[in-house]
Write a protein that holds these residues in place. Structure first.
Motif, PDB file in Angstrom:
ATOM      1  N   GLU A  54      19.437  44.025  23.361  1.00  0.00           N
ATOM      2  CA  GLU A  54      20.008  43.051  22.962  1.00  0.00           C
ATOM      3  C   GLU A  54      20.779  43.062  21.656  1.00  0.00           C
ATOM      4  O   GLU A  54      19.941  42.934  20.577  1.00  0.00           O
ATOM      5  N   PRO A  64      19.792  31.759  13.268  1.00  0.00           N
ATOM      6  CA  PRO A  64      18.544  31.822  12.746  1.00  0.00           C
ATOM      7  C   PRO A  64      18.410  33.465  12.312  1.00  0.00           C
ATOM      8  O   PRO A  64      17.632  33.833  11.796  1.00  0.00           O
ATOM      9  N   LYS A  71      19.700  40.171   4.402  1.00  0.00           N
ATOM     10  CA  LYS A  71      18.696  41.231   3.825  1.00  0.00           C
ATOM     11  C   LYS A  71      19.162  42.573   4.343  1.00  0.00           C
ATOM     12  O   LYS A  71      18.700  43.588   3.726  1.00  0.00           O
ATOM     13  N   HIS A  78      15.669  43.328  15.028  1.00  0.00           N
ATOM     14  CA  HIS A  78      15.472  41.998  14.913  1.00  0.00           C
ATOM     15  C   HIS A  78      14.024  41.488  15.702  1.00  0.00           C
ATOM     16  O   HIS A  78      13.179  40.572  15.170  1.00  0.00           O
ATOM     17  N   HIS A  79      13.898  41.567  16.766  1.00  0.00           N
ATOM     18  CA  HIS A  79      12.821  41.325  17.585  1.00  0.00           C
ATOM     19  C   HIS A  79      12.626  42.227  18.682  1.00  0.00           C
ATOM     20  O   HIS A  79      13.363  42.927  19.159  1.00  0.00           O
ATOM     21  N   ALA A 111      18.539  33.772  27.272  1.00  0.00           N
ATOM     22  CA  ALA A 111      19.970  34.591  27.851  1.00  0.00           C
ATOM     23  C   ALA A 111      19.744  35.073  29.201  1.00  0.00           C
ATOM     24  O   ALA A 111      20.625  35.172  29.922  1.00  0.00           O
ATOM     25  N   LYS A 122       5.112  37.227  10.575  1.00  0.00           N
ATOM     26  CA  LYS A 122       4.115  37.682   9.742  1.00  0.00           C
ATOM     27  C   LYS A 122       2.696  37.618  10.420  1.00  0.00           C
ATOM     28  O   LYS A 122       1.744  38.144  10.164  1.00  0.00           O
ATOM     29  N   GLU A 130       9.312  37.587  20.588  1.00  0.00           N
ATOM     30  CA  GLU A 130      10.024  36.744  21.824  1.00  0.00           C
ATOM     31  C   GLU A 130       9.205  36.924  23.322  1.00  0.00           C
ATOM     32  O   GLU A 130       8.675  37.905  23.294  1.00  0.00           O
TER      33      GLU A 130
HETATM   34  C1  LIG Z   1      19.090  34.495  23.289  1.00  0.00           C
HETATM   35  C2  LIG Z   1      17.770  34.595  23.067  1.00  0.00           C
HETATM   36  C3  LIG Z   1      17.244  35.565  24.194  1.00  0.00           C
HETATM   37  O1  LIG Z   1      16.871  36.789  23.985  1.00  0.00           O
HETATM   38  O2  LIG Z   1      17.197  35.061  25.308  1.00  0.00           O
HETATM   39  C4  LIG Z   1      17.357  35.362  21.647  1.00  0.00           C
HETATM   40  O3  LIG Z   1      17.045  36.555  21.406  1.00  0.00           O
HETATM   41  S1  LIG Z   1      17.814  34.554  20.241  1.00  0.00           S
HETATM   42  C5  LIG Z   1      17.419  35.412  18.823  1.00  0.00           C
HETATM   43  C6  LIG Z   1      17.736  34.577  17.637  1.00  0.00           C
HETATM   44  N1  LIG Z   1      16.620  33.534  17.453  1.00  0.00           N
HETATM   45  C7  LIG Z   1      15.543  33.580  16.767  1.00  0.00           C
HETATM   46  O4  LIG Z   1      15.355  34.594  16.012  1.00  0.00           O
HETATM   47  C8  LIG Z   1      14.457  32.420  16.657  1.00  0.00           C
HETATM   48  C9  LIG Z   1      13.150  32.544  15.912  1.00  0.00           C
HETATM   49  N2  LIG Z   1      13.419  32.991  14.796  1.00  0.00           N
HETATM   50  C10 LIG Z   1      13.280  32.147  13.534  1.00  0.00           C
HETATM   51  O5  LIG Z   1      12.971  31.013  13.780  1.00  0.00           O
HETATM   52  C11 LIG Z   1      13.694  32.614  12.256  1.00  0.00           C
HETATM   53  O6  LIG Z   1      14.547  33.620  12.412  1.00  0.00           O
HETATM   54  C12 LIG Z   1      12.441  33.149  11.464  1.00  0.00           C
HETATM   55  C13 LIG Z   1      11.917  34.447  12.223  1.00  0.00           C
HETATM   56  C14 LIG Z   1      11.410  31.918  11.086  1.00  0.00           C
HETATM   57  C15 LIG Z   1      12.959  33.814  10.153  1.00  0.00           C
HETATM   58  O7  LIG Z   1      13.854  32.751   9.467  1.00  0.00           O
HETATM   59  P1  LIG Z   1      14.488  33.066   8.173  1.00  0.00           P
HETATM   60  O8  LIG Z   1      14.981  34.497   7.955  1.00  0.00           O
HETATM   61  O9  LIG Z   1      15.105  31.933   7.538  1.00  0.00           O
HETATM   62  O10 LIG Z   1      13.197  33.001   7.207  1.00  0.00           O
HETATM   63  P2  LIG Z   1      12.796  33.706   5.808  1.00  0.00           P
HETATM   64  O11 LIG Z   1      13.749  34.100   5.203  1.00  0.00           O
HETATM   65  O12 LIG Z   1      11.875  32.477   5.196  1.00  0.00           O
HETATM   66  O13 LIG Z   1      11.713  34.589   6.302  1.00  0.00           O
HETATM   67  C16 LIG Z   1      10.476  34.607   6.275  1.00  0.00           C
HETATM   68  C17 LIG Z   1       9.710  36.244   6.088  1.00  0.00           C
HETATM   69  O14 LIG Z   1       9.976  36.597   7.227  1.00  0.00           O
HETATM   70  C18 LIG Z   1      10.582  37.728   7.298  1.00  0.00           C
HETATM   71  N3  LIG Z   1      11.580  38.011   8.610  1.00  0.00           N
HETATM   72  C19 LIG Z   1      12.571  37.201   8.925  1.00  0.00           C
HETATM   73  N4  LIG Z   1      13.170  37.343   9.932  1.00  0.00           N
HETATM   74  C20 LIG Z   1      12.321  38.461  10.622  1.00  0.00           C
HETATM   75  C21 LIG Z   1      12.791  39.501  11.669  1.00  0.00           C
HETATM   76  N5  LIG Z   1      13.388  38.995  12.460  1.00  0.00           N
HETATM   77  N6  LIG Z   1      11.551  40.371  11.708  1.00  0.00           N
HETATM   78  C22 LIG Z   1      10.738  40.640  10.661  1.00  0.00           C
HETATM   79  N7  LIG Z   1      10.450  39.753   9.599  1.00  0.00           N
HETATM   80  C23 LIG Z   1      11.645  38.907   9.336  1.00  0.00           C
HETATM   81  C24 LIG Z   1      11.643  37.553   6.104  1.00  0.00           C
HETATM   82  O15 LIG Z   1      11.721  38.854   5.489  1.00  0.00           O
HETATM   83  C25 LIG Z   1      10.728  36.866   5.156  1.00  0.00           C
HETATM   84  O16 LIG Z   1       9.718  37.841   4.830  1.00  0.00           O
HETATM   85  P3  LIG Z   1       9.383  37.838   3.028  1.00  0.00           P
HETATM   86  O17 LIG Z   1       8.660  36.606   2.982  1.00  0.00           O
HETATM   87  O18 LIG Z   1       8.144  39.042   3.115  1.00  0.00           O
HETATM   88  O19 LIG Z   1      10.574  38.346   2.365  1.00  0.00           O
END
Ligand SMILES: C[C@@H](C(=O)O)C(=O)SCCNC(=O)CCNC(=O)[C@H](O)C(C)(C)COP(=O)(O)OP(=O)(O)OC[C@H]1O[C@@H](n2cnc3c(N)ncnc32)[C@H](O)[C@@H]1OP(=O)(O)O
Ligand SMILES: [Co+2]
Length: 134
Positions: A54, A64, A71, A78-79, A111, A122, A130
């Motif tokens: 994806e 998000p 970074k 990403h996931h 999707a 974490k 996911e």
């Molecule tokens: C369409 C659908 C589908 O497939 O059906 C999808 O996939 S939609 C795909 C998109 N949707 C999503 O990702 C929804 C869920 N994601 C979220 O809620 C958010 O992206 C978070 C995961 C909470 C991260 O949000 P944000 O970057 O604002 O937070 P933050 O900067 O405070 O990050 C907190 C810590 O997590 C780390 N961090 C952030 N994103 C990360 C990732 N993708 N993988 C690994 N680590 C990650 C940061 O570096 C930081 O680490 P340090 O503190 O060590 O620096």
């Protein structure tokens, strides 16, 4: 509890260039871009024989994946998405084990038209997980 690997997602700064790379250089079956406004992303699905890739690009102001791309400006994994038979049972079991379910904890339609949830990176070895109802 988790079943098949549904997809691996890669956040990319240029969706068209990434899609062309998979189509023309890697020789993969690449689908057209799909806007997912509920998720703040535009996705391109790449079909492999045993799973999907994806490609993700931010959509809208509050995407998000915005922070992740800031970074990782060149993009990056990403996931990963695992299938589960019962997403509510999976959520409740994970919560009871202390894992953080992101957002309001209610599944959104993903999707593929099926309910999805995300788990905090974490809590799973630095990898955003996911879950998708199979
Ligand atoms: C369409 C659908 C589908 O497939 O059906 C999808 O996939 S939609 C795909 C998109 N949707 C999503 O990702 C929804 C869920 N994601 C979220 O809620 C958010 O992206 C978070 C995961 C909470 C991260 O949000 P944000 O970057 O604002 O937070 P933050 O900067 O405070 O990050 C907190 C810590 O997590 C780390 N961090 C952030 N994103 C990360 C990732 N993708 N993988 C690994 N680590 C990650 C940061 O570096 C930081 O680490 P340090 O503190 O060590 O620096
Ligand atoms: Co996904």
């Amino acid at each position: 509890m988790i079943g098949r690997l549904n997809h691996v997602a890669i956040a990319v700064p240029d969706l068209e260039a990434a899609a062309a790379s998979y189509r023309d250089t890697l020789g993969a079956k690449v689908n057209p871009p799909q806007d997912e406004p509920e998720h703040g992303v535009t996705v391109v699905f790449i079909e492999l024989p045993n799973t999907k890739i994806e490609l993700l690009h931010p959509l809208g102001e509050n995407s998000p994946i915005k922070g992740f791309l800031e970074k990782n400006p060149a993009g990056g994994i990403h996931h990963i998405c695992y299938e589960v038979d019962d997403i509510i049972a999976a959520r409740d079991r994970l919560r009871a084990a202390g894992a953080r379910v992101l957002g309001d904890g209610e599944p959104k339609i993903g999707a593929h038209g099926k309910p999805v949830l995300f788990l905090h990176p974490k809590d799973f070895q630095g990898t955003l997980v996911e879950l998708e109802q199979a």
